[in-house]
Every structure is written in structure tokens, then in C-alpha cells.
Design an enzyme around this catalytic site. Structure first.
Site, short mmCIF file in Angstrom:
data_model
loop_
_atom_site.label_atom_id
_atom_site.label_comp_id
_atom_site.label_asym_id
_atom_site.label_seq_id
_atom_site.Cartn_x
_atom_site.Cartn_y
_atom_site.Cartn_z
N HIS A 99 -4.56 1.51 7.40
CA HIS A 99 -3.15 1.77 7.07
C HIS A 99 -2.48 2.25 8.35
O HIS A 99 -3.13 2.87 9.21
CB HIS A 99 -3.00 2.89 6.02
N GLU B 6 0.82 -1.22 0.00
CA GLU B 6 0.00 0.00 0.00
C GLU B 6 0.85 1.26 0.00
O GLU B 6 0.39 2.34 0.36
CB GLU B 6 -0.94 -0.02 1.20
N CYS C 123 -2.88 11.21 3.85
CA CYS C 123 -3.18 10.29 2.73
C CYS C 123 -3.04 11.00 1.40
O CYS C 123 -2.75 10.37 0.38
CB CYS C 123 -4.62 9.79 2.81
#
Ligand code: SUG
Length: 445
Positions: free
Chosen positions: A263, A192, A377
Site C-alpha cells: 500500500h 484498498e 494501518c
């Protein structure tokens, strides 16, 4: 001009450096005109909670752009990535839909889940785009950009290849950068990107922290999906040419994932020699921090206990998903407005009072937040040498003029609101193509 038509950056940027040799460029992804709430990310509580609600693509893009403008005005180099082309008609054709583009979209509306995947704007969260190993840290002295495969979520799995093509075009004239393809698209190698990676720099040492949620072929320890594998983390470290001594792998706490921290950057943020982390972010956290301190005696860790802020509150406030930016005056926290009040707000105030932070600024990023994307993000940190910055195309970097031009395109083409019926409107498809062309032209001129 370069061969690809990118003019090179000749102007002198006002650069804020992490150390003498590297410049931390903040690279934000711009939301696309198809930004919507598809409810596509299992384990991401905000995405699930907002599934099916009407979205506001224009506001999504403008909110992100306002944050970029703010960072740029601090004198921190701010760059941007244009949206990927969505709806992804090529992907829909591979699913067997045929005819004109409009016919493909109309037919795909009978498979709403596939249509949502093909129209996702999830590429806007550029922290998931890649992991960056700077030239100062790799054994071959090159900067490595390892694209993330994002294989865990169907709507994100095609981003890696498409972003790789963009980065290759961008870096075509930069001999010292290697852009790596995403790791193979298999479950054992779920990657990721930088959302699970952090770089600690102090005391003459650099340590890359890779946080994983599961191990390949091992019994699962979480109720909600754990996306990053240990095997992917070590593969990324290998691709980036990191010596064994300069990276560590840490397991994310299963209870953090099950509280909605899909995450690691939902429970931790770091910058230079400072870490802001929830006390229940990692398995064996005390031991991991001791190991870090051995290499980085001056490391400052603000560990927030469960009593001060529960994991659930960390996820709803997105405090740890704030962006930390080094400025000449000190460390600046760019936080979502969700973290301004209540217990998260009190923690930020305390960190300012204690000098851990110089200042905090709050941004309304509601459209991104409703899909589980906070300030951190939305940006990828890319530490580059000054020389490399001057070799990159000027269109990559944001200045007032470029920001104004992006804003006009957003205001002209992006819809104020978007519902599922709008996705199959042929006029919408035409607007999406126009946006893509206009923004890409801006990026490359
Ligand atoms: O992968 N949301 C993204 C949010 C990514 C946040 N990034 C970091 N934490 N670095 C995700 O879950 C939701 C899309 C939807 O439901 O329509 C989504 O993809």
C-alpha cells in the site's frame, strides 16, 4: 437515544481541529479474537514471513487499545470499530459446508486455506476500510464514506459489505453522511481505501492524492501484486463528489511495491500541510510534488532519500506507516518500535530537531506488525464537522470508561495464544460469539 438504540454524543469532546470547521477523528479497528498469521497476503512480506506461527490475539487487541488510549489522552477524538464476526460461518456455508456451526468448522478444517480466510481478523486495519471525502470538499456538501472492496485479497473481500452495514447503523441519525457500497468486486476496480489516499490542506486549498499501483487491462509492471487500480481511484473520487481540480492520481513506483510496499502508506504519510515520503515512492515524484506545491505553496515535504533509508529498510522499519497526529503543540509521530533504532530512528530524531515533528512516540504493535500492519494501518482518519460528531452515537467514541470495558472483554475472552488446532474448538467458537455481542453492545450503548 436514537431509533437504533444508539445514545447520541452529548458530552463536549476535547477537540483538536485540523482547521476551523473539521475535526479529524481517528477511528481504529480493534483486532478480533481470531487474529492469526495465515500468510494470506501475497506481496506483504511480514504476512509471508510469519505464516503459520502461533499468534497472540489478546496482545494484538491490547496493543491496539494502548495506542488508542494514548491518542485519546492527547485530547484528539478517538473512535473505534468493533471486530466483524469471525469465524464467518455464513461464508463457509456458501462454500458448501453444512450442519451445525461446529460441524461447519470441523469440515472446513479439511480445507485449511478456506478456514483461514473465514477466520481472518484483517478488518482490524481500518485504514483499508474506506475513503473519506469530507463535507467541506464534496460538491454536494455531504460527507462521503466510500467503503473499500478489498477485492485483491480473498480474505479481505467480504469486509466491505460487512463494514458498510456497521457504518450505516452508526450514521443512521446523521443526515449529512452518505455511506457508499464498495465498488463492484472486479479486478479492474481494486480499491484498498485510505491506505492509498491522502488529503493535503493548506493555503486555502485542499488536494486529495489518490495513489494507484496498476491500470486496468494494462500489462503489469510489478512482480508482487499491485492492489489499487487507477480506475478505482477515480471512481472513488467521483462517488465522493470531488471536483476535478481538487484531486490528483499518482502511480506508486513499481519498485516500491516489489520491495514490499503493498500500500502507499508503507512509503508515505501526510497530515495537513506536511508530507513524509520516501524518495522512490511514486512514479514521476518530482513532478507530482511540484504540482502539489503550486496549489500549496506552504507545503513541507520531508523526502527521505535512498541513501538515508533504502526501500527495503522503509518496509522493515515501517517508518512511513507511522501515524501523524496534529496536536496543539505541533505534529506528533506515533511510530512502531521497529522504527526507533538504527537509520529510521536517526531520521525521526532529525525531523524532530528540524521542527518538522514536535515529538515522536513509539508503540509496540508487534502482533499487528507481524501481519504487515503498523500504526497508520490501524486507523482511519475521518474529518467531521463538530455538529456531525455530536450526532454520532456516544459509544463510537473512546473514553476511559469505555476503554476499560473493552479491556475487560479482551482479557476475559481473547486467548493468549492461538494455533490452527484452536480454530475448530467449539468453545473457541462460543467465545468469539460472546466477544462480538459484548463489544457490539458497548459500541451501541
Ligand atoms: O491487507 N495483512 C493486511 C495488512 C494491511 C495493512 N494496511 C495498510 N497498509 N493500510 C493486508 O495485507 C495479513 C493477514 C494474514 O496473513 O493472516 C493481512 O491481511
Amino acid at each position: 437515544m436514537t431509533q437504533d438504540g444508539f445514545p447520541l454524543l452529548q458530552t463536549s469532546l476535547r477537540l483538536t481541529t485540523m482547521d476551523d470547521s473539521l475535526i479529524d477523528v481517528q477511528v481504529d479497528g480493534l483486532a478480533g479474537p481470531t487474529h492469526h498469521f495465515g500468510g494470506l497476503s501475497a506481496g506483504n512480506l511480514a504476512s509471508q514471513a510469519h505464516a503459520g506461527l502461533r499468534s497472540h490475539p489478546r496482545a494484538a487487541a491490547l496493543q491496539g487499545l494502548a495506542k488508542m488510549r494514548f491518542v485519546m489522552r492527547l485530547g484528539v477524538p478517538q473512535a473505534w470499530l468493533p471486530p466483524l464476526l469471525r469465524p464467518d460461518i455464513t461464508w463457509l456455508r456458501r462454500c458448501g459446508f453444512s450442519g451445525t456451526d461446529a460441524a461447519v468448522m470441523a469440515a472446513a478444517s479439511h480445507e485449511p486455506h478456506l478456514l483461514k480466510i473465514a477466520t481472518s481478523s484483517a478488518f482490524m486495519w481500518s485504514a483499508n476500510c474506506a475513503t473519506i471525502i469530507p463535507s467541506s470538499d464534496s460538491s454536494d456538501g455531504r460527507c462521503h464514506i466510500i467503503m473499500a472492496n478489498l477485492q485483491a485479497m480473498s480474505h479481505r473481500a467480504s469486509e466491505g459489505e460487512q463494514r458498510a452495514a456497521q457504518w450505516r447503523a452508526l450514521c443512521a441519525q446523521v443526515p449529512s453522511i452518505t455511506v457508499h457500497d464498495p465498488l463492484p468486486l472486479v479486478s479492474a476496480l481494486g480499491d484498498e481505501g485510505a491506505a492509498n489516499h491522502s488529503r493535503v490542506v493548506s493555503d486555502g486549498n485542499v488536494t486529495h492524492i489518490f495513489v494507484y499501483g496498476r491500470q486496468a487491462n494494462a500489462p503489469g509492471t510489478t512482480r508482487l501484486p499491485a492492489r489499487q487500480t487507477r480506475e478505482a481511484s477515480t471512481a472513488v473520487a467521483r462517488c465522493g463528489g470531488l471536483p476535478d481540480s481538487s484531486f490528483m492520481t499518482v502511480q506508486q513506483a513499481p519498485e516500491a511495491i516489489d520491495a514490499g510496499a503493498f500500500h502507499n502508506d508503507v512509503v508515505m504519510v501526510g497530515c495537513g500541510s506536511r508530507l513524509l515520503i520516501h524518495a522512490r515512492a511514486w512514479v514521476d515524484q518530482a513532478q507530482a510534488i511540484t504540482r502539489l506545491r503550486e496549489r500549496h505553496p506552504s507545503l513541507r515535504v520531508a523526502e527521505i532519500s535512498d541513501d538515508e533509508l533504502s526501500l527495503n529498510e522503509a518496509v522493515t522499519s515501517y517508518l512511513f506507516n507511522s501515524q501523524l497526529v496534529q496536536t496543539n503543540k505541533g505534529l506528533l509521530l506515533i511510530a512502531p518500535t521497529h522504527a526507533q533504532q538504527g537509520r529510521a530512528g536517526a531520521i525521526i530524531q532529525r525531523l524532530c530537531d528540524q521542527g518538522f515533528l514536535h515529538q515522536a512516540h513509539f508503540f509496540d504493535l508487534q502482533e499487528s506488525m507481524a501481519n504487515g500492519g503498523g500504526p497508520a494501518c490501524l486507523r482511519l482518519r475521518v474529518p467531521l464537522t463538530r455538529e456531525t460528531c455530536t450526532q454520532l452515537p456516544v459509544g463510537f467514541f473512546l473514553d476511559d470508561q469505555r476503554a476499560n470495558a473493552i479491556e475487560s472483554i479482551i482479557t476475559h475472552y481473547y486467548r493468549e495464544q492461538l494455533g490452527s488446532a484452536d480454530l475448530i474448538d467449539p468453545a473457541f467458537l462460543a467465545d468469539c460469539h460472546a466477544v462480538q455481542q459484548a463489544l457490539t453492545a458497548l459500541w451501541t450503548t
